[in-house]
Design a protein around this motif. Structure first.
Motif, PDB file in Angstrom:
ATOM      1  N   LEU A   1       0.828  -1.202   0.000  1.00  0.00           N
ATOM      2  CA  LEU A   1       0.000   0.000   0.000  1.00  0.00           C
ATOM      3  C   LEU A   1       0.862   1.251   0.000  1.00  0.00           C
ATOM      4  CD1 LEU A   1      -2.746   1.399   0.233  1.00  0.00           C
ATOM      5  CD2 LEU A   1      -2.613   1.085   2.721  1.00  0.00           C
ATOM      6  N   ALA A   2       2.004   1.211   0.687  1.00  0.00           N
ATOM      7  CA  ALA A   2       2.886   2.382   0.757  1.00  0.00           C
ATOM      8  C   ALA A   2       3.393   2.770  -0.630  1.00  0.00           C
ATOM      9  CB  ALA A   2       4.053   2.103   1.698  1.00  0.00           C
TER      10      ALA A   2
ATOM     11  N   ALA B   1       9.449  -8.707 -10.340  1.00  0.00           N
ATOM     12  CA  ALA B   1       9.569  -7.281 -10.041  1.00  0.00           C
ATOM     13  C   ALA B   1      10.217  -6.510 -11.175  1.00  0.00           C
ATOM     14  CB  ALA B   1      10.383  -7.081  -8.764  1.00  0.00           C
ATOM     15  N   MET B   2      10.762  -7.213 -12.162  1.00  0.00           N
ATOM     16  CA  MET B   2      11.501  -6.562 -13.242  1.00  0.00           C
ATOM     17  C   MET B   2      10.737  -6.555 -14.559  1.00  0.00           C
ATOM     18  SD  MET B   2      14.299  -5.310 -12.075  1.00  0.00           S
ATOM     19  CE  MET B   2      15.381  -5.108 -13.486  1.00  0.00           C
ATOM     20  N   VAL B   3       9.437  -6.798 -14.527  1.00  0.00           N
ATOM     21  CA  VAL B   3       8.593  -6.660 -15.711  1.00  0.00           C
ATOM     22  C   VAL B   3       7.472  -5.690 -15.392  1.00  0.00           C
ATOM     23  CG1 VAL B   3       9.102  -8.960 -16.629  1.00  0.00           C
ATOM     24  CG2 VAL B   3       7.186  -8.654 -15.057  1.00  0.00           C
ATOM     25  N   LYS B   4       6.960  -5.021 -16.400  1.00  0.00           N
ATOM     26  CA  LYS B   4       5.852  -4.109 -16.216  1.00  0.00           C
ATOM     27  C   LYS B   4       4.591  -4.893 -15.881  1.00  0.00           C
ATOM     28  CE  LYS B   4       7.704  -0.594 -19.337  1.00  0.00           C
ATOM     29  NZ  LYS B   4       7.463   0.196 -20.566  1.00  0.00           N
ATOM     30  N   ARG B   5       3.731  -4.263 -15.093  1.00  0.00           N
ATOM     31  CA  ARG B   5       2.519  -4.931 -14.665  1.00  0.00           C
ATOM     32  C   ARG B   5       1.305  -4.159 -15.163  1.00  0.00           C
ATOM     33  NH1 ARG B   5       4.762  -9.066 -11.559  1.00  0.00           N
ATOM     34  NH2 ARG B   5       2.705  -9.956 -11.874  1.00  0.00           N
TER      35      ARG B   5
ATOM     36  N   PRO C   1      15.325   2.531  -5.597  1.00  0.00           N
ATOM     37  CA  PRO C   1      14.897   1.970  -4.310  1.00  0.00           C
ATOM     38  C   PRO C   1      13.523   1.329  -4.347  1.00  0.00           C
ATOM     39  CG  PRO C   1      15.897   4.132  -3.987  1.00  0.00           C
ATOM     40  CD  PRO C   1      15.739   3.949  -5.465  1.00  0.00           C
ATOM     41  N   GLU C   2      12.579   1.919  -5.078  1.00  0.00           N
ATOM     42  CA  GLU C   2      11.236   1.348  -5.143  1.00  0.00           C
ATOM     43  C   GLU C   2      11.249   0.014  -5.870  1.00  0.00           C
ATOM     44  OE1 GLU C   2       8.248   3.905  -6.622  1.00  0.00           O
ATOM     45  OE2 GLU C   2       8.498   5.424  -5.055  1.00  0.00           O
ATOM     46  N   VAL C   3      12.007  -0.056  -6.959  1.00  0.00           N
ATOM     47  CA  VAL C   3      12.110  -1.323  -7.695  1.00  0.00           C
ATOM     48  C   VAL C   3      12.742  -2.389  -6.821  1.00  0.00           C
ATOM     49  CG1 VAL C   3      13.175  -2.482  -9.672  1.00  0.00           C
ATOM     50  CG2 VAL C   3      12.201  -0.195  -9.948  1.00  0.00           C
ATOM     51  N   PHE C   4      13.806  -2.009  -6.101  1.00  0.00           N
ATOM     52  CA  PHE C   4      14.486  -3.021  -5.302  1.00  0.00           C
ATOM     53  C   PHE C   4      13.665  -3.435  -4.086  1.00  0.00           C
ATOM     54  CE2 PHE C   4      17.843  -5.186  -3.029  1.00  0.00           C
ATOM     55  CZ  PHE C   4      18.489  -5.809  -4.072  1.00  0.00           C
TER      56      PHE C   4
END
Length: 313
Positions: free
Chosen positions: A57-58, A140-144, A195-198
């Motif tokens: 949620l953050a 986490a490394m593909v677009k959603r 940072p958000e991706v990681f």
């Protein structure tokens, strides 16, 4: 679904340049019903709906805040095609231009080359750990989006695609769409420094597809697979350095100059009393003979005579 009109009275009005619009409506964050990315953010630009999903949620609220500030505080127009604020579209174009026309290495292509270099000499268990760890990061490394394949199919497609024996082959029909998604919507390798991706990467390493925490050994194995791959990227020049957040806690501590972590002390329920305290506790007790303390009823009577109580030993 609830909506929210965040447009203040002082927002600039007028016609935007072609392909852009000031007609933007930002919706509240809602649940998707999925376990892997349970939070969805949607917004509308000139009647066209755009959206993205998030693991926490953050993260969703943070992205909503960015769009809200672009829409209201800065009064930016949004691109109708991508749904992004004009500043983000401009920044992306400048970054692409700064890349000197040479496209950055993308995640899937990096993994395919990395695995191909280690596959022949790696043991079967090492291959499995490497494929599992990189497949977890891939989520986490593909677009959603709403039309993205489910996570399990994406993992299977990725794991099939990185096997050297499958290079140049057409993927099986059951996950061809997922394979196309992985190979066309994957992020550049350098996005791991975001940072958000990681943060999303760490979530994928720590949890299973059903949303329950992964076993500690599973997390360690996946984290080790990722760190080894990133160290390889540094050696080959694909990354300037291993993102600090990708390194084990011990390595980050050493980099900060804090020295190696101290070994953990074994803690028990017992406490060791110093000599003076021991003498005050047991010194006044009567002796049963040379070197032996009184026990049982005799000890209880001795303690009662001093105004205390004692249990049989």
């Amino acid at each position: 679904m609830s909506t929210e009109n965040d447009t203040p009275a002082g927002r600039p009005r007028g016609s935007a340049r072609p392909g852009y619009s000031f007609d933007v409506k930002l919706w509240k964050v809602t649940r998707t019903g999925r376990k892997s990315r349970p939070w969805r953010l949607r917004w509308v630009v000139a009647g066209r709906v755009h959206g993205d999903t998030f693991t926490t949620l953050a993260l969703a609220e943070s992205r909503r805040s960015e769009l809200w500030q672009a829409m209201n505080r800065r009064g930016e127009a949004f691109e109708i095609e991508s749904g992004l604020p004009e500043s983000e579209v401009r920044a992306a174009a400048e970054a692409a231009e700064a890349a000197d026309v040479e496209p950055s290495l993308r995640w899937f292509e990096f993994c395919r080359k990395y695995v191909a270099g280690r596959w022949r000499t790696a043991a079967a268990k090492t291959r499995e750990g490497m494929a599992d760890g990189l497949a977890a990061v891939t989520l986490a490394m593909v677009k959603r989006g709403d039309d993205a394949p489910d996570d399990e199919t994406l993992r299977l497609a990725f794991r099939w695609g990185i096997v050297p024996a499958n290079a140049g082959e057409d993927p099986p029909a059951e996950f061809k769409a997922a394979y196309d998604w992985v190979t066309t919507t994957d992020r550049p390798l350098g996005d791991l420094a975001d940072p958000e991706v990681f943060e999303d990467v760490l979530y994928r390493l720590s949890y299973k597809l059903d949303g329950t925490p992964a076993a500690g050994d599973t997390y360690k194995r996946r984290r080790r697979a990722l760190n080894t791959a990133l160290e390889h990227a540094v050696v080959t020049g694909e990354l300037p350095e291993n993102p600090p957040s990708a390194r084990p806690p011990e390595a980050r501590r050493l980099q900060r100059g804090g020295g190696p972590p101290r070994p953990r002390e074994r803690r028990t329920g017992a406490a060791i009393a110093h000599g003076g305290l021991v003498r005050r506790l047991v010194g006044p007790l009567p002796r049963a003979g040379p070197g032996g303390f009184l026990r049982g009823p005799v000890l209880r009577r001795a303690a009662a005579g001093r105004g205390g109580r004692a249990e049989a030993v």
